[in-house]
Design a protein around this motif. Sequence first.
Motif, mmCIF file in Angstrom:
data_model
loop_
_atom_site.group_PDB
_atom_site.id
_atom_site.type_symbol
_atom_site.label_atom_id
_atom_site.label_comp_id
_atom_site.label_asym_id
_atom_site.label_seq_id
_atom_site.Cartn_x
_atom_site.Cartn_y
_atom_site.Cartn_z
ATOM 1 N N SER A 8 0.825 -1.206 0.000
ATOM 2 C CA SER A 8 0.000 0.000 0.000
ATOM 3 C C SER A 8 0.861 1.259 0.000
ATOM 4 O O SER A 8 2.064 1.217 0.295
ATOM 5 C CB SER A 8 -0.918 0.008 1.226
ATOM 6 O OG SER A 8 -0.139 0.129 2.407
ATOM 7 N N VAL A 9 0.216 2.372 -0.306
ATOM 8 C CA VAL A 9 0.897 3.671 -0.279
ATOM 9 C C VAL A 9 1.329 4.016 1.146
ATOM 10 O O VAL A 9 2.390 4.602 1.376
ATOM 11 C CB VAL A 9 -0.026 4.760 -0.858
ATOM 12 C CG1 VAL A 9 0.624 6.134 -0.739
ATOM 13 C CG2 VAL A 9 -0.373 4.455 -2.293
ATOM 14 N N LYS A 10 0.507 3.613 2.112
ATOM 15 C CA LYS A 10 0.840 3.893 3.507
ATOM 16 C C LYS A 10 2.102 3.157 3.928
ATOM 17 O O LYS A 10 2.969 3.695 4.637
ATOM 18 C CB LYS A 10 -0.331 3.492 4.399
ATOM 19 C CG LYS A 10 -0.161 3.882 5.852
ATOM 20 C CD LYS A 10 -1.416 3.560 6.649
ATOM 21 C CE LYS A 10 -1.269 3.982 8.098
ATOM 22 N NZ LYS A 10 -2.484 3.667 8.890
ATOM 23 N N GLN A 11 2.230 1.891 3.491
ATOM 24 C CA GLN A 11 3.438 1.137 3.814
ATOM 25 C C GLN A 11 4.665 1.724 3.127
ATOM 26 O O GLN A 11 5.755 1.757 3.695
ATOM 27 C CB GLN A 11 3.249 -0.326 3.384
ATOM 28 C CG GLN A 11 2.286 -1.111 4.262
ATOM 29 C CD GLN A 11 2.041 -2.496 3.713
ATOM 30 O OE1 GLN A 11 1.732 -2.656 2.530
ATOM 31 N NE2 GLN A 11 2.197 -3.498 4.555
ATOM 32 N N LYS A 14 5.765 4.759 5.071
ATOM 33 C CA LYS A 14 6.475 4.378 6.282
ATOM 34 C C LYS A 14 7.890 3.895 5.961
ATOM 35 O O LYS A 14 8.846 4.175 6.699
ATOM 36 C CB LYS A 14 5.701 3.291 7.026
ATOM 37 C CG LYS A 14 6.328 2.884 8.357
ATOM 38 C CD LYS A 14 5.484 1.845 9.062
ATOM 39 C CE LYS A 14 6.103 1.532 10.435
ATOM 40 N NZ LYS A 14 7.480 1.036 10.318
ATOM 41 N N GLN A 15 8.036 3.163 4.842
ATOM 42 C CA GLN A 15 9.354 2.691 4.450
ATOM 43 C C GLN A 15 10.298 3.858 4.164
ATOM 44 O O GLN A 15 11.469 3.849 4.570
ATOM 45 C CB GLN A 15 9.222 1.805 3.210
ATOM 46 C CG GLN A 15 10.540 1.173 2.768
ATOM 47 C CD GLN A 15 10.385 0.432 1.456
ATOM 48 O OE1 GLN A 15 10.129 1.045 0.441
ATOM 49 N NE2 GLN A 15 10.536 -0.890 1.512
ATOM 50 N N LEU A 16 9.793 4.890 3.489
ATOM 51 C CA LEU A 16 10.622 6.056 3.195
ATOM 52 C C LEU A 16 10.976 6.821 4.464
ATOM 53 O O LEU A 16 12.078 7.351 4.600
ATOM 54 C CB LEU A 16 9.889 6.972 2.209
ATOM 55 C CG LEU A 16 9.683 6.397 0.800
ATOM 56 C CD1 LEU A 16 8.837 7.360 -0.033
ATOM 57 C CD2 LEU A 16 11.017 6.145 0.128
ATOM 58 N N GLN A 17 10.031 6.889 5.411
ATOM 59 C CA GLN A 17 10.314 7.561 6.679
ATOM 60 C C GLN A 17 11.410 6.837 7.441
ATOM 61 O O GLN A 17 12.313 7.469 8.004
ATOM 62 C CB GLN A 17 9.038 7.643 7.518
ATOM 63 C CG GLN A 17 8.022 8.643 6.981
ATOM 64 C CD GLN A 17 6.742 8.618 7.787
ATOM 65 O OE1 GLN A 17 6.473 7.675 8.535
ATOM 66 N NE2 GLN A 17 5.929 9.651 7.629
ATOM 67 N N ARG A 22 17.170 6.370 9.254
ATOM 68 C CA ARG A 22 18.464 5.692 9.273
ATOM 69 C C ARG A 22 19.564 6.578 8.689
ATOM 70 O O ARG A 22 20.696 6.558 9.165
ATOM 71 C CB ARG A 22 18.364 4.381 8.479
ATOM 72 C CG ARG A 22 17.559 3.293 9.179
ATOM 73 C CD ARG A 22 17.765 1.946 8.506
ATOM 74 N NE ARG A 22 17.287 1.942 7.124
ATOM 75 C CZ ARG A 22 16.058 1.616 6.766
ATOM 76 N NH1 ARG A 22 15.175 1.288 7.693
ATOM 77 N NH2 ARG A 22 15.719 1.623 5.489
ATOM 78 N N LYS A 23 19.242 7.363 7.678
ATOM 79 C CA LYS A 23 20.243 8.249 7.087
ATOM 80 C C LYS A 23 20.663 9.328 8.068
ATOM 81 O O LYS A 23 21.775 9.847 8.015
ATOM 82 C CB LYS A 23 19.696 8.880 5.812
ATOM 83 C CG LYS A 23 19.539 7.893 4.669
ATOM 84 C CD LYS A 23 18.984 8.570 3.434
ATOM 85 C CE LYS A 23 20.019 9.515 2.845
ATOM 86 N NZ LYS A 23 19.554 10.081 1.554
ATOM 87 N N ARG A 24 19.774 9.713 8.966
ATOM 88 C CA ARG A 24 20.136 10.713 9.974
ATOM 89 C C ARG A 24 20.876 10.095 11.145
ATOM 90 O O ARG A 24 21.228 10.773 12.093
ATOM 91 C CB ARG A 24 18.879 11.425 10.488
ATOM 92 C CG ARG A 24 18.208 12.308 9.446
ATOM 93 C CD ARG A 24 17.118 13.140 10.123
ATOM 94 N NE ARG A 24 16.488 14.031 9.171
ATOM 95 C CZ ARG A 24 15.334 13.773 8.547
ATOM 96 N NH1 ARG A 24 14.694 12.642 8.796
ATOM 97 N NH2 ARG A 24 14.821 14.642 7.695
ATOM 98 N N ASP A 28 15.700 3.045 14.285
ATOM 99 C CA ASP A 28 14.549 2.809 13.430
ATOM 100 C C ASP A 28 13.270 2.889 14.248
ATOM 101 O O ASP A 28 13.171 2.359 15.342
ATOM 102 C CB ASP A 28 14.621 1.418 12.783
ATOM 103 C CG ASP A 28 15.807 1.327 11.838
ATOM 104 O OD1 ASP A 28 16.304 2.410 11.461
ATOM 105 O OD2 ASP A 28 16.228 0.206 11.512
ATOM 106 N N GLY A 29 12.294 3.576 13.638
ATOM 107 C CA GLY A 29 10.953 3.546 14.192
ATOM 108 C C GLY A 29 10.722 4.374 15.415
ATOM 109 O O GLY A 29 9.633 4.339 15.973
#
Length: 607
Positions: A8-11, A14-17, A22-24, A28-29
């Motif tokens: 889904s778009v929602k998933q 969340k994956q992009l978030q 992690r890049k910062r 996670d989470g």
Amino acid sequence: MPRKKPFSVKQKKKQLQDKRERKRGLQDGLRSSSNSRSGSRERREEQTDTSDGESVTHHIRRLNQQPSQGPGLRGYDPNRYRLHFERDSREEVERRKRAAREQVLQPVSAEVLELDIREVYQPGSVLDFPRRPPWSYEMSKEQLMSQEERSFQEYLGKIHGAYTSEKLSYFEHNLETWRQLWRVLEMSDIVLLITDIRHPVVNFPPALYEYVTGELGLALVLVLNKVDLAPPALVVAWKHYFHQHYPQLHIVLFTSFPRDPRTPQDPSSVLKKSRRRGRGWTRALGPEQLLRACEAITVGKVDLSSWREKIARDVAGATWGNGSGEEEEEEDGPAVLVEQQTDSAMEPTGPTRERYKDGVVTIGCVGFPNVGKSSLINGLVGRKVVSVSRTPGHTRYFQTYFLTPSVKLCDCPGLIFPSLLPRQLQVLAGIYPIAQIQEPYTAVGYLASRIPVQALLHLRHPEAEDPSAEHPWCAWDICEAWAEKRGYKTAKAARNDVYRAANSLLRLAVDGRLSLCFHPPGYNEQKGTWESHPETTELVVLQGRVGPAGDEEEEEEEELSSSCEEEGEEDRDADEEGEGDEDTPTSAPGSSLATRNPYALLGEDEC
């Protein structure tokens, strides 16, 4: 081949978030429970961040988060000086939201607008500011920092032990920012405490007055800034109020953009945005008064003739200027040499240093966020040399500017002192970043109960079928009516965007277009006396003399766009024109600029 599972778009979002987290370099989470639509989320602190005060208060909200890209120049951390405030609980935020929907607004009496400083700060209580603990040159930097952190923990413990979170206002919990204040006070010969004339007692901590005039033995100049946003009679009343209660003060009236008080104010101008043209900074009201105050303080120990000559040149330039635009004005102005210092705020400096060293007077500008410290420096210089922003926390560390060969200005980051002030008033005063408010509706209700927002903005009640009929208003109704009037809609359901409307109303209040002014005690009983006071007449004449004159100060009024007047720019952490100006030091700490007067390198004619 196995069939792919639906994604889904929602998933995906969340994956992009999680990927950005992690890049910062964060875990996670781990995100905050903030329900703010402004896009700000509190994140778990990095190991490089100095998060002082956590052992006393675990619920700290860190604002103006900047993306971390690793250690920069000399190990600079962009989040080192960001604002640290106590976080409101989710239950408290939800309670205030319900009240904004249910509580009917009632206009308050004029006496409620009278604000006594004793009710805000309670002199003699634990509502003090952190002092730098005693130190010696034998101490190492690590020992000094450890001692300062222990002292700061004790300071926070006393305050939170004496008052509950509901009574306390927002105040700074970041020790790094307080270190900037210590450095500025140590290096200053004269301290300017800058306040907003609409609510000066909010910006005047008595503990700082006692410390500067008593323990440090320095002269304190109170600058009542933005006097163009208040009636002249109220300005004079506040001036006499501070003279009466704090006799050691030198009081100066100031505004960077004076208006002509003889021009009638149209209530409909709330919906218009003024654009200034020409030599705006050179027409500031107050540099002459500030010069006279400094001459009275220095009593001939410093030669300030170069400052007086500069003021004369600015006045002459504003008289013959052709108003060709601000860009030409900034390019043609004389160079102002800048010292930017970051880590030097933690380095020891002698507490009993020599006054007026090398014939130079250092003037430190301190105060709350958004009172106009940077704008005051621009007004004294006569052109823009300091980036300004309505967002609190824009000035992150102190910087010094040589106004003339014998006058050095020092701009300190805005600091919020602990008080018992309502948090809604702090928001309206521009102390808290509007774009990061979790619940702005209570502040809108606070404003609407003190000034007729519905009448000024010509709002129609969202449930009213007959416009002439009267309906009870609540804070939510005002936000919904303003969203309907401005066309603020949510992206998906196209409902009225009340959060955006509330932020827009708060920005109008901070800008002074919805002007909420508080009065000194007893003002309403003596209002007639203040209106006929000789100083009131003198202030009106003075403002009129420096007010609009010909093409130089022509103001272009442009109707605010319904789509994105403020939100497009003001939701950022800094205005576009000043973003990044203060994060890139032009000279390394400890260089020759920090140790001697740079004007010594120039000839007399080049000054």
